[in-house]
Design an enzyme around this catalytic site. Structure first.
Site, PDB file in Angstrom:
ATOM      1  N   CYS A 194      -1.702  -4.537   7.741  1.00 15.52           N
ATOM      2  CA  CYS A 194      -1.401  -3.159   7.347  1.00 15.52           C
ATOM      3  C   CYS A 194      -1.368  -2.268   8.592  1.00 15.52           C
ATOM      4  O   CYS A 194      -2.291  -2.291   9.408  1.00 15.52           O
ATOM      5  CB  CYS A 194      -2.460  -2.647   6.370  1.00 15.52           C
ATOM      6  SG  CYS A 194      -2.262  -0.906   5.947  1.00 15.52           S
TER       7      CYS A 194
ATOM      8  N   CYS B 247      -0.160  -2.760   0.470  1.00 10.83           N
ATOM      9  CA  CYS B 247      -1.344  -2.182  -0.179  1.00 10.83           C
ATOM     10  C   CYS B 247      -1.219  -2.351  -1.694  1.00 10.83           C
ATOM     11  O   CYS B 247      -1.206  -1.376  -2.457  1.00 10.83           O
ATOM     12  CB  CYS B 247      -1.496  -0.706   0.203  1.00 10.83           C
ATOM     13  SG  CYS B 247      -3.124  -0.011  -0.185  1.00 10.83           S
TER      14      CYS B 247
ATOM     15  N   GLU C  19      14.936   7.329  -8.854  1.00 10.37           N
ATOM     16  CA  GLU C  19      13.536   7.714  -8.996  1.00 10.37           C
ATOM     17  C   GLU C  19      13.077   7.631 -10.451  1.00 10.37           C
ATOM     18  O   GLU C  19      11.950   7.212 -10.739  1.00 10.37           O
ATOM     19  CB  GLU C  19      13.307   9.129  -8.459  1.00 10.37           C
ATOM     20  CG  GLU C  19      13.331   9.229  -6.945  1.00 10.37           C
ATOM     21  CD  GLU C  19      12.235   8.398  -6.288  1.00 10.37           C
ATOM     22  OE1 GLU C  19      11.090   8.417  -6.798  1.00 10.37           O
ATOM     23  OE2 GLU C  19      12.523   7.722  -5.293  1.00 10.37           O
TER      24      GLU C  19
ATOM     25  N   CYS D   4      -8.442   3.126   7.618  1.00 15.91           N
ATOM     26  CA  CYS D   4      -8.662   3.028   6.170  1.00 15.91           C
ATOM     27  C   CYS D   4     -10.149   2.958   5.848  1.00 15.91           C
ATOM     28  O   CYS D   4     -10.854   2.015   6.241  1.00 15.91           O
ATOM     29  CB  CYS D   4      -7.953   1.794   5.622  1.00 15.91           C
ATOM     30  SG  CYS D   4      -8.164   1.558   3.839  1.00 15.91           S
TER      31      CYS D   4
ATOM     32  N   CYS E  81      -4.474  -6.416   4.142  1.00 13.66           N
ATOM     33  CA  CYS E  81      -5.082  -5.495   5.110  1.00 13.66           C
ATOM     34  C   CYS E  81      -4.918  -5.967   6.555  1.00 13.66           C
ATOM     35  O   CYS E  81      -4.856  -5.150   7.473  1.00 13.66           O
ATOM     36  CB  CYS E  81      -6.559  -5.309   4.791  1.00 13.66           C
ATOM     37  SG  CYS E  81      -6.881  -4.627   3.147  1.00 13.66           S
TER      38      CYS E  81
END
Length: 350
Positions: free
Chosen positions: A203, A193, A37, A209, A200
């Site tokens: 997606c 995204c 991370e 959205c 899109c």
């Protein structure tokens, strides 16, 4: 917009399209997740993988990292950038060992955020991945997904916008399957995204959205207000001896290339020449060997003029008085033991 529907659609997509074979996913140990991370902050997965594997081979657990020298850590980090992350990683490991008996306090988000270099989103990711507890993340990829899904306008850096994004991310986060959901929403932002040309049409959450419905996908998220990039000029000194050793200076922890070894750097040619007269009077400048490098940073562009000086006799290559802790001679064959700044790598790759 139903948050349950969002999570359901996203998790269904993740089962077939999500990333499940990343090196840090082989187990859910807090240490492994934490290292990944921190490396993934401001850095893409494809870049991180090799660094992560080398880092884990050398430091397989928090105790080995805590016991390492700063130079060892910086050497393995060199090239990843944002070097404050590496220094905080080292400090965090030492704090986990001394104050938490070598165990990350993953059952407390507050305790995790009190560790060096771990902010709210990073703490949440580590806790969600390693324990499965509900924790809300909001890294760069997730901010983009959330801003578009709810059509939240305004730059991330504004407090009110940031508050809205956290609230929206919380609204979307389910109460179960947290490791899968956390990875899924990160993957969505990283692969579909995206900042430019989002996909899109494929997606999994496009039906809900708001940005897509309002034709705002290209405008959101709102970019940072543009600033004119500042220009800076510096002069660096490359001192070589007849055996190929080079004089390197350890940079301050703060600032660019913090904690890495680089060429001594000066604001102007006069300061460089005065330094030679004081500390290496037998070094001869070679005007024909001058090199100019360009380095681009987020806030400015640096033009670095490298002036080369040579010592004819190896016995003259002694460490300058009062500089032995921050300025030392290094044989190029021993570069593998220290963290090198970009100018060094550029110079010796020419």
């Amino acid at each position: 917009m139903s948050s349950k529907r969002f999570a359901h659609q996203l998790l269904h997509w993740y089962q077939t399209q999500g990333r499940k074979n990343l090196p840090w996913q082989k187990n859910r140990l807090p240490y492994n997740i934490w290292v990944s991370e921190i490396m993934l902050q401001q850095t893409q997965v494809v870049t991180v993988i090799d660094y992560y594997q080398r880092f884990m081979a050398r430091f397989p657990d928090v105790n080995s990292l805590a016991a390492a020298t700063t130079d060892e850590v910086m050497h393995l980090w060199a090239g990843l950038g944002y070097y404050t992350r590496a220094r905080n990683l080292h400090r965090c490991a030492q704090k986990v060992v001394t104050e938490h008996q070598g165990e990350f306090p993953v059952h407390s988000l507050e305790a995790m955020q009190n560790l060096p270099g771990i902010g709210p989103s990073t703490a949440a990711a580590i806790c969600a991945f390693s324990t499965g507890q509900r924790a809300v993340i909001l890294d760069g990829n997730v901010k983009r997904v959330v801003a578009r899904y709810f059509a939240i306008e305004g730059w991330y850096g504004k407090a009110q916008v940031s508050k809205q994004l956290w609230q929206a991310a919380d609204q979307l986060t389910p109460n179960e399957q947290l490791p899968e959901y956390t990875q899924a929403i990160m993957d969505l932002g990283a692969t579909l995204c995206t900042r430019s040309k989002p996909q899109c049409e494929i997606c999994p959450v496009a039906s809900g959205c708001a940005a897509k419905a309002q034709n705002l996908t290209e405008q959101l998220p709102t970019p940072r207000p543009k600033k004119t990039l500042a220009q800076k000029t510096r002069y660096a000194l490359v001192v070589l001896n007849s055996q190929g050793a080079v004089l390197l200076e350890k940079r301050p922890d703060q600032g660019i290339w913090g904690g890495l070894w680089s060429f001594p750097e000066f604001t102007d040619p006069q300061a460089l020449e005065e330094w030679i007269l004081t500390h290496q009077p037998l070094a001869k400048l070679e005007p024909s060997l001058k090199i100019t490098q360009s380095h681009l940073f987020s806030h400015y562009q640096l033009t670095l003029h490298l002036w080369v000086a040579q010592l004819a006799k190896p016995q003259l290559a002694e460490n300058p008085a009062n500089y032995t802790n921050q300025l030392n001679w290094y044989d190029q064959k021993k570069f593998g033991n220290i963290g090198l700044a970009a100018p060094i790598k550029k110079y010796f790759s020419c």
